[in-house]
Design a protein around this motif. Structure first.
Motif, mmCIF file in Angstrom:
data_model
loop_
_atom_site.group_PDB
_atom_site.id
_atom_site.type_symbol
_atom_site.label_atom_id
_atom_site.label_comp_id
_atom_site.label_asym_id
_atom_site.label_seq_id
_atom_site.Cartn_x
_atom_site.Cartn_y
_atom_site.Cartn_z
ATOM 1 N N TRP A 137 5.815 9.690 8.707
ATOM 2 C CA TRP A 137 6.515 10.943 8.446
ATOM 3 C C TRP A 137 6.901 11.080 6.979
ATOM 4 C CZ3 TRP A 137 8.068 14.861 11.966
ATOM 5 C CH2 TRP A 137 7.696 14.634 13.294
ATOM 6 N N HIS A 138 6.832 9.973 6.231
ATOM 7 C CA HIS A 138 7.325 9.956 4.863
ATOM 8 C C HIS A 138 6.309 9.302 3.935
ATOM 9 C CE1 HIS A 138 11.304 10.959 6.522
ATOM 10 N NE2 HIS A 138 11.060 10.038 7.429
ATOM 11 N N MET A 183 10.551 4.443 -3.263
ATOM 12 C CA MET A 183 11.179 4.168 -4.550
ATOM 13 C C MET A 183 11.518 5.447 -5.302
ATOM 14 S SD MET A 183 11.633 1.022 -4.481
ATOM 15 C CE MET A 183 12.484 1.069 -6.047
ATOM 16 N N GLN A 184 11.014 6.599 -4.817
ATOM 17 C CA GLN A 184 11.435 7.866 -5.409
ATOM 18 C C GLN A 184 12.867 8.209 -5.003
ATOM 19 O OE1 GLN A 184 9.373 9.418 -7.594
ATOM 20 N NE2 GLN A 184 7.934 7.734 -7.234
ATOM 21 N N ASP A 185 13.340 7.526 -3.973
ATOM 22 C CA ASP A 185 14.704 7.740 -3.475
ATOM 23 C C ASP A 185 15.465 6.427 -3.599
ATOM 24 O OD1 ASP A 185 16.966 8.755 -2.319
ATOM 25 O OD2 ASP A 185 16.159 8.835 -0.289
ATOM 26 N N ALA A 186 15.692 6.001 -4.846
ATOM 27 C CA ALA A 186 16.369 4.724 -5.135
ATOM 28 C C ALA A 186 17.742 4.994 -5.749
ATOM 29 C CB ALA A 186 15.529 3.872 -6.072
ATOM 30 N N TRP A 187 18.629 4.020 -5.635
ATOM 31 C CA TRP A 187 19.967 4.153 -6.189
ATOM 32 C C TRP A 187 20.527 2.774 -6.535
ATOM 33 C CZ3 TRP A 187 18.653 5.113 -1.148
ATOM 34 C CH2 TRP A 187 19.183 4.262 -0.178
ATOM 35 N N LEU A 188 21.602 2.784 -7.258
ATOM 36 C CA LEU A 188 22.279 1.554 -7.673
ATOM 37 C C LEU A 188 23.531 1.381 -6.830
ATOM 38 C CD1 LEU A 188 22.907 -0.829 -9.629
ATOM 39 C CD2 LEU A 188 23.962 0.850 -11.157
ATOM 40 N N GLN A 240 0.831 -1.199 0.000
ATOM 41 C CA GLN A 240 0.000 0.000 0.000
ATOM 42 C C GLN A 240 0.870 1.254 0.000
ATOM 43 O OE1 GLN A 240 -2.955 0.054 3.095
ATOM 44 N NE2 GLN A 240 -3.246 2.273 2.970
ATOM 45 N N GLN A 241 0.455 2.242 -0.764
ATOM 46 C CA GLN A 241 1.142 3.524 -0.777
ATOM 47 C C GLN A 241 0.627 4.377 0.383
ATOM 48 O OE1 GLN A 241 3.622 4.739 -2.679
ATOM 49 N NE2 GLN A 241 3.812 2.835 -3.846
ATOM 50 N N VAL A 242 1.529 4.992 1.130
ATOM 51 C CA VAL A 242 1.151 5.853 2.251
ATOM 52 C C VAL A 242 1.721 7.245 2.015
ATOM 53 C CG1 VAL A 242 1.037 3.935 3.867
ATOM 54 C CG2 VAL A 242 3.177 5.192 3.610
ATOM 55 N N GLU A 243 1.060 8.217 2.623
ATOM 56 C CA GLU A 243 1.469 9.606 2.513
ATOM 57 C C GLU A 243 1.859 10.145 3.886
ATOM 58 O OE1 GLU A 243 1.838 11.111 -0.301
ATOM 59 O OE2 GLU A 243 1.020 9.439 -1.480
ATOM 60 N N PRO A 244 2.649 11.220 3.939
ATOM 61 C CA PRO A 244 3.003 11.812 5.235
ATOM 62 C C PRO A 244 1.756 12.238 6.003
ATOM 63 C CG PRO A 244 4.407 12.675 3.504
ATOM 64 C CD PRO A 244 3.349 11.873 2.819
ATOM 65 N N GLY A 245 1.709 11.897 7.288
ATOM 66 C CA GLY A 245 0.566 12.232 8.121
ATOM 67 C C GLY A 245 -0.516 11.173 8.136
ATOM 68 N N VAL A 305 5.940 -1.141 11.356
ATOM 69 C CA VAL A 305 5.730 -1.125 9.908
ATOM 70 C C VAL A 305 6.964 -0.527 9.253
ATOM 71 C CG1 VAL A 305 4.325 -0.193 8.022
ATOM 72 C CG2 VAL A 305 3.222 -0.938 10.142
ATOM 73 N N SER A 306 7.380 -1.101 8.126
ATOM 74 C CA SER A 306 8.490 -0.557 7.340
ATOM 75 C C SER A 306 7.967 -0.125 5.984
ATOM 76 C CB SER A 306 9.599 -1.601 7.155
ATOM 77 O OG SER A 306 10.199 -1.924 8.394
ATOM 78 N N ILE A 307 8.444 1.031 5.524
ATOM 79 C CA ILE A 307 8.075 1.505 4.195
ATOM 80 C C ILE A 307 9.343 1.823 3.409
ATOM 81 C CG2 ILE A 307 5.878 2.448 5.012
ATOM 82 C CD1 ILE A 307 7.129 5.221 4.882
#
Length: 326
Positions: free
Chosen positions: A209-210, A237-242, A63-68, A232-234
Protein backbone atom coordinates in the motif's frame (compact mmCIF):
# COMPACT_ATOMS: atom_id res chain seq x y z
CA UNK A 1 72.15 46.19 23.53
CA UNK A 2 72.61 44.84 26.99
CA UNK A 3 68.93 45.61 27.75
CA UNK A 4 67.69 43.58 24.80
CA UNK A 5 69.88 40.68 25.78
CA UNK A 6 68.37 40.71 29.24
CA UNK A 7 64.79 40.62 27.89
CA UNK A 8 65.23 37.78 25.42
CA UNK A 9 65.48 35.02 28.07
CA UNK A 10 62.15 36.21 29.52
CA UNK A 11 60.18 35.76 26.28
CA UNK A 12 59.83 31.94 26.49
CA UNK A 13 58.83 32.29 30.11
CA UNK A 14 56.17 34.83 29.18
CA UNK A 15 54.85 32.53 26.44
CA UNK A 16 54.64 29.63 28.87
CA UNK A 17 52.83 31.76 31.45
CA UNK A 18 50.37 32.99 28.81
CA UNK A 19 49.69 29.46 27.59
CA UNK A 20 49.11 28.19 31.11
CA UNK A 21 46.80 31.09 31.83
CA UNK A 22 44.83 30.50 28.66
CA UNK A 23 44.56 26.81 29.45
CA UNK A 24 43.17 27.56 32.92
CA UNK A 25 40.75 30.04 31.40
CA UNK A 26 39.57 27.48 28.87
CA UNK A 27 39.21 24.81 31.55
CA UNK A 28 36.92 26.98 33.64
CA UNK A 29 34.76 28.11 30.76
CA UNK A 30 31.24 26.49 30.80
CA UNK A 31 31.19 23.65 28.33
CA UNK A 32 28.23 23.39 25.93
CA UNK A 33 25.65 20.78 26.93
CA UNK A 34 25.06 18.12 24.31
CA UNK A 35 22.01 15.95 23.71
CA UNK A 36 21.98 12.79 21.64
CA UNK A 37 19.01 11.70 19.59
CA UNK A 38 18.26 9.00 17.04
CA UNK A 39 16.73 8.91 13.57
CA UNK A 40 13.46 7.00 13.21
CA UNK A 41 11.24 6.39 10.17
CA UNK A 42 7.73 5.22 9.42
CA UNK A 43 7.50 1.42 9.21
CA UNK A 44 4.74 -0.61 7.58
CA UNK A 45 4.05 -4.32 8.08
CA UNK A 46 2.62 -6.16 5.08
CA UNK A 47 0.48 -9.14 6.06
CA UNK A 48 -2.36 -11.25 4.68
CA UNK A 49 -5.99 -11.42 5.77
CA UNK A 50 -6.10 -15.14 5.00
CA UNK A 51 -4.11 -17.96 6.52
CA UNK A 52 -2.13 -20.21 4.24
CA UNK A 53 1.30 -21.30 3.10
CA UNK A 54 3.70 -18.75 1.60
CA UNK A 55 4.10 -19.52 -2.08
CA UNK A 56 6.57 -16.84 -3.18
CA UNK A 57 8.21 -13.81 -1.61
CA UNK A 58 8.94 -11.52 -4.54
CA UNK A 59 11.11 -8.89 -2.82
CA UNK A 60 14.48 -8.78 -1.08
CA UNK A 61 15.96 -6.76 1.75
CA UNK A 62 16.98 -3.29 0.67
CA UNK A 63 14.72 -3.33 -2.37
CA UNK A 64 12.62 -0.27 -3.10
CA UNK A 65 8.90 -1.02 -3.57
CA UNK A 66 6.08 1.09 -4.93
CA UNK A 67 2.36 1.16 -4.06
CA UNK A 68 0.54 -1.67 -5.84
CA UNK A 69 3.68 -3.78 -6.30
CA UNK A 70 3.19 -7.52 -5.69
CA UNK A 71 5.05 -8.50 -2.50
CA UNK A 72 4.17 -12.15 -1.83
CA UNK A 73 1.62 -14.82 -2.70
CA UNK A 74 -0.16 -17.43 -0.56
CA UNK A 75 -1.64 -20.82 -1.47
CA UNK A 76 -4.78 -21.91 0.38
CA UNK A 77 -6.57 -25.10 -0.87
CA UNK A 78 -9.18 -24.65 1.87
CA UNK A 79 -10.13 -21.26 0.47
CA UNK A 80 -10.48 -22.68 -3.04
CA UNK A 81 -12.79 -25.39 -1.69
CA UNK A 82 -14.91 -22.77 0.09
CA UNK A 83 -15.19 -20.83 -3.14
CA UNK A 84 -16.50 -23.91 -4.97
CA UNK A 85 -19.04 -24.49 -2.20
CA UNK A 86 -20.19 -20.88 -2.35
CA UNK A 87 -20.62 -21.01 -6.14
CA UNK A 88 -22.60 -24.26 -5.89
CA UNK A 89 -24.88 -22.67 -3.30
CA UNK A 90 -25.40 -19.67 -5.56
CA UNK A 91 -26.39 -21.89 -8.48
CA UNK A 92 -28.83 -23.85 -6.30
CA UNK A 93 -30.43 -20.64 -5.04
CA UNK A 94 -30.74 -19.34 -8.62
CA UNK A 95 -32.45 -22.56 -9.70
CA UNK A 96 -34.94 -22.32 -6.82
CA UNK A 97 -35.69 -18.70 -7.68
CA UNK A 98 -36.21 -19.60 -11.34
CA UNK A 99 -38.57 -22.39 -10.35
CA UNK A 100 -40.55 -20.03 -8.12
CA UNK A 101 -40.74 -17.44 -10.89
CA UNK A 102 -41.79 -19.84 -13.65
CA UNK A 103 -44.25 -21.80 -11.53
CA UNK A 104 -45.20 -25.44 -12.11
CA UNK A 105 -44.32 -27.14 -15.35
CA UNK A 106 -47.02 -27.85 -17.93
CA UNK A 107 -46.91 -31.58 -17.10
CA UNK A 108 -47.53 -30.82 -13.42
CA UNK A 109 -50.47 -28.56 -14.29
CA UNK A 110 -51.95 -31.27 -16.57
CA UNK A 111 -51.52 -33.90 -13.86
CA UNK A 112 -53.28 -31.68 -11.31
CA UNK A 113 -56.13 -31.13 -13.77
CA UNK A 114 -56.47 -34.87 -14.32
CA UNK A 115 -56.61 -35.47 -10.60
CA UNK A 116 -59.34 -32.86 -10.25
CA UNK A 117 -61.39 -34.32 -13.09
CA UNK A 118 -60.97 -37.79 -11.61
CA UNK A 119 -62.22 -36.56 -8.24
CA UNK A 120 -65.09 -34.72 -9.95
CA UNK A 121 -66.21 -37.89 -11.72
CA UNK A 122 -66.04 -39.87 -8.49
CA UNK A 123 -68.13 -37.22 -6.74
CA UNK A 124 -70.77 -37.32 -9.45
CA UNK A 125 -70.93 -41.10 -9.27
CA UNK A 126 -71.22 -40.97 -5.47
CA UNK A 127 -74.08 -38.47 -5.76
CA UNK A 128 -76.00 -40.68 -8.20
CA UNK A 129 -75.42 -43.73 -6.02
CA UNK A 130 -76.80 -41.86 -3.04
CA UNK A 131 -79.90 -40.79 -4.99
CA UNK A 132 -80.63 -44.40 -6.01
CA UNK A 133 -80.10 -45.74 -2.47
CA UNK A 134 -82.24 -42.96 -1.06
CA UNK A 135 -85.09 -43.84 -3.46
CA UNK A 136 -84.83 -47.48 -2.44
CA UNK A 137 -84.88 -46.39 1.20
CA UNK A 138 -88.04 -44.37 0.55
CA UNK A 139 -89.59 -47.50 -0.93
CA UNK A 140 -88.51 -49.51 2.13
CA UNK A 141 -86.19 -51.74 0.12
CA UNK A 142 -82.89 -50.90 1.86
CA UNK A 143 -82.05 -50.10 5.41
CA UNK A 144 -81.31 -46.64 6.71
CA UNK A 145 -77.69 -47.68 7.40
CA UNK A 146 -77.05 -48.26 3.71
CA UNK A 147 -78.50 -44.87 2.85
CA UNK A 148 -76.24 -43.16 5.45
CA UNK A 149 -73.19 -44.96 4.10
CA UNK A 150 -73.98 -43.85 0.57
CA UNK A 151 -74.46 -40.27 1.77
CA UNK A 152 -71.12 -40.31 3.61
CA UNK A 153 -69.31 -41.62 0.53
CA UNK A 154 -70.88 -38.87 -1.54
CA UNK A 155 -69.76 -36.13 0.89
CA UNK A 156 -66.24 -37.57 1.05
CA UNK A 157 -66.06 -37.56 -2.75
CA UNK A 158 -67.14 -33.91 -2.76
CA UNK A 159 -64.34 -32.95 -0.35
CA UNK A 160 -61.83 -34.90 -2.45
CA UNK A 161 -63.04 -33.08 -5.55
CA UNK A 162 -62.70 -29.71 -3.81
CA UNK A 163 -59.14 -30.50 -2.66
CA UNK A 164 -58.15 -31.61 -6.16
CA UNK A 165 -59.65 -28.41 -7.58
CA UNK A 166 -57.59 -26.28 -5.18
CA UNK A 167 -54.40 -28.15 -6.13
CA UNK A 168 -55.17 -27.58 -9.80
CA UNK A 169 -55.67 -23.83 -9.24
CA UNK A 170 -52.45 -23.65 -7.21
CA UNK A 171 -50.52 -25.31 -10.03
CA UNK A 172 -51.98 -22.79 -12.48
CA UNK A 173 -51.20 -19.73 -10.33
CA UNK A 174 -47.64 -20.75 -9.39
CA UNK A 175 -45.72 -19.56 -6.33
CA UNK A 176 -46.95 -16.68 -4.18
CA UNK A 177 -45.25 -13.28 -4.38
CA UNK A 178 -43.77 -13.79 -0.93
CA UNK A 179 -42.23 -17.09 -2.01
CA UNK A 180 -40.75 -15.48 -5.11
CA UNK A 181 -39.30 -12.63 -3.07
CA UNK A 182 -37.81 -15.03 -0.53
CA UNK A 183 -36.20 -17.02 -3.37
CA UNK A 184 -34.72 -13.82 -4.85
CA UNK A 185 -33.29 -12.81 -1.48
CA UNK A 186 -31.69 -16.23 -1.14
CA UNK A 187 -30.01 -15.63 -4.50
CA UNK A 188 -28.66 -12.30 -3.22
CA UNK A 189 -27.40 -13.91 -0.02
CA UNK A 190 -25.63 -16.65 -1.98
CA UNK A 191 -24.05 -14.04 -4.27
CA UNK A 192 -22.79 -12.17 -1.20
CA UNK A 193 -21.13 -15.33 0.12
CA UNK A 194 -19.41 -15.85 -3.24
CA UNK A 195 -18.23 -12.22 -3.27
CA UNK A 196 -16.87 -12.57 0.25
CA UNK A 197 -14.91 -15.72 -0.55
CA UNK A 198 -13.63 -14.19 -3.79
CA UNK A 199 -12.44 -11.14 -1.83
CA UNK A 200 -10.46 -13.43 0.48
CA UNK A 201 -9.12 -15.28 -2.54
CA UNK A 202 -7.85 -12.04 -4.06
CA UNK A 203 -5.91 -11.43 -0.84
CA UNK A 204 -3.72 -14.43 -1.58
CA UNK A 205 -1.78 -12.03 -3.82
CA UNK A 206 -0.60 -9.31 -1.45
CA UNK A 207 0.55 -5.94 -2.75
CA UNK A 208 2.11 -2.98 -0.98
CA UNK A 209 0.00 0.00 0.00
CA UNK A 210 3.02 2.26 0.48
CA UNK A 211 6.34 3.15 -1.10
CA UNK A 212 9.46 2.31 0.85
CA UNK A 213 12.44 0.05 1.34
CA UNK A 214 12.19 -3.57 2.43
CA UNK A 215 13.69 -3.81 5.90
CA UNK A 216 12.71 -7.32 7.07
CA UNK A 217 11.54 -10.62 5.60
CA UNK A 218 9.81 -12.40 8.46
CA UNK A 219 8.60 -15.48 6.54
CA UNK A 220 9.98 -17.39 3.58
CA UNK A 221 8.48 -19.59 0.85
CA UNK A 222 6.89 -22.76 2.22
CA UNK A 223 6.26 -21.40 5.71
CA UNK A 224 2.77 -21.08 7.19
CA UNK A 225 1.42 -17.56 7.54
CA UNK A 226 -1.28 -17.00 10.18
CA UNK A 227 -3.98 -14.43 9.57
CA UNK A 228 -2.63 -10.92 10.05
CA UNK A 229 0.95 -12.04 10.71
CA UNK A 230 3.48 -9.64 9.09
CA UNK A 231 5.45 -11.27 6.30
CA UNK A 232 7.41 -8.27 5.00
CA UNK A 233 8.26 -4.95 6.68
CA UNK A 234 9.13 -1.79 4.80
CA UNK A 235 10.38 1.60 5.97
CA UNK A 236 9.71 4.93 4.33
CA UNK A 237 12.80 7.14 4.67
CA UNK A 238 10.81 9.97 3.07
CA UNK A 239 8.88 10.01 6.35
CA UNK A 240 11.78 10.16 8.84
CA UNK A 241 12.18 12.16 12.05
CA UNK A 242 14.54 12.71 14.95
CA UNK A 243 13.68 11.44 18.43
CA UNK A 244 15.42 12.72 21.56
CA UNK A 245 14.67 12.76 25.28
CA UNK A 246 15.07 15.94 27.30
CA UNK A 247 14.57 16.90 30.91
CA UNK A 248 11.72 19.24 31.57
CA UNK A 249 14.08 22.04 32.64
CA UNK A 250 15.40 21.96 29.02
CA UNK A 251 11.95 21.76 27.45
CA UNK A 252 11.73 25.50 26.78
CA UNK A 253 14.24 25.05 23.96
CA UNK A 254 12.12 22.37 22.27
CA UNK A 255 8.62 23.79 22.08
CA UNK A 256 6.48 22.71 19.14
CA UNK A 257 7.53 24.61 16.03
CA UNK A 258 10.97 25.42 17.44
CA UNK A 259 13.87 24.92 14.99
CA UNK A 260 17.36 23.76 15.86
CA UNK A 261 20.50 22.37 14.27
CA UNK A 262 21.56 18.75 14.73
CA UNK A 263 24.88 17.22 13.72
CA UNK A 264 24.91 13.71 12.21
CA UNK A 265 28.25 11.93 12.85
CA UNK A 266 27.41 9.22 10.31
CA UNK A 267 27.17 11.84 7.55
CA UNK A 268 30.59 13.44 8.04
CA UNK A 269 29.30 15.49 10.96
CA UNK A 270 27.13 17.57 8.66
CA UNK A 271 24.55 19.75 10.41
CA UNK A 272 20.92 19.89 9.37
CA UNK A 273 17.98 21.96 10.56
CA UNK A 274 15.05 20.23 12.28
CA UNK A 275 11.68 21.51 13.48
CA UNK A 276 9.88 20.15 16.56
CA UNK A 277 6.65 18.46 15.47
CA UNK A 278 5.57 16.63 18.62
CA UNK A 279 6.20 16.82 22.37
CA UNK A 280 4.96 14.21 24.83
CA UNK A 281 5.78 13.18 28.36
CA UNK A 282 7.25 9.74 28.73
CA UNK A 283 5.86 7.09 31.05
CA UNK A 284 6.62 7.06 34.74
CA UNK A 285 9.09 4.22 34.42
CA UNK A 286 12.74 5.37 34.62
CA UNK A 287 11.92 8.96 33.68
CA UNK A 288 12.20 10.63 37.07
CA UNK A 289 15.50 12.13 38.16
CA UNK A 290 16.56 12.82 41.72
CA UNK A 291 15.54 16.18 43.09
CA UNK A 292 17.76 18.96 41.79
CA UNK A 293 19.06 21.08 44.67
CA UNK A 294 18.80 24.16 42.44
CA UNK A 295 15.14 23.66 41.51
CA UNK A 296 13.81 21.74 44.48
CA UNK A 297 11.63 19.28 42.53
CA UNK A 298 11.97 16.04 40.61
CA UNK A 299 12.52 16.34 36.86
CA UNK A 300 10.55 14.33 34.34
CA UNK A 301 11.65 13.32 30.86
CA UNK A 302 9.90 14.35 27.65
CA UNK A 303 10.14 12.78 24.22
CA UNK A 304 10.69 15.18 21.34
CA UNK A 305 10.02 14.43 17.68
CA UNK A 306 11.51 16.77 15.09
CA UNK A 307 11.23 16.65 11.30
CA UNK A 308 14.07 17.65 8.96
CA UNK A 309 13.38 20.79 6.98
CA UNK A 310 15.16 19.40 3.93
CA UNK A 311 15.61 16.02 2.30
CA UNK A 312 18.73 14.36 3.75
CA UNK A 313 20.51 12.01 1.38
CA UNK A 314 21.78 8.69 2.77
CA UNK A 315 19.76 9.12 5.95
CA UNK A 316 19.21 5.80 7.74
CA UNK A 317 17.22 4.63 10.74
CA UNK A 318 19.32 4.46 13.90
CA UNK A 319 21.76 7.25 13.02
CA UNK A 320 22.78 9.38 15.97
CA UNK A 321 22.17 13.12 16.05
CA UNK A 322 24.04 15.55 18.33
CA UNK A 323 22.31 18.72 19.50
CA UNK A 324 24.17 21.48 21.28
CA UNK A 325 22.05 23.35 23.79
CA UNK A 326 22.25 27.11 23.95
Amino acid sequence: MRKSSAILPLVPLAIIVAWVGYSFWQAYQPKPQLLQGQIEAQQYNISSKVAGRIDQVLVKKGQQVEPGQLIFTITSPELEAKLEQAKAGQQAASAMAEQAENGARSQEVAAAKDQWQKAQAAAQLAEKTYQRVNNLYQDGVVAEQQRDEAYTQWQAARYTENAASQMYQLAQEGARDETKKAAQEQVRAAAGVVAEVEAFTSDTEVTSWHAGEVSQLLLQSGELAPTGFPVVSIIDMQDAWLVLHVREDQLSQFQKGHQFMARLPALDNQSFKFEVSHVSVMGDFATWRATDSRTGFDLRTFEIEARPLQQIEQLRVGMSAIIELE
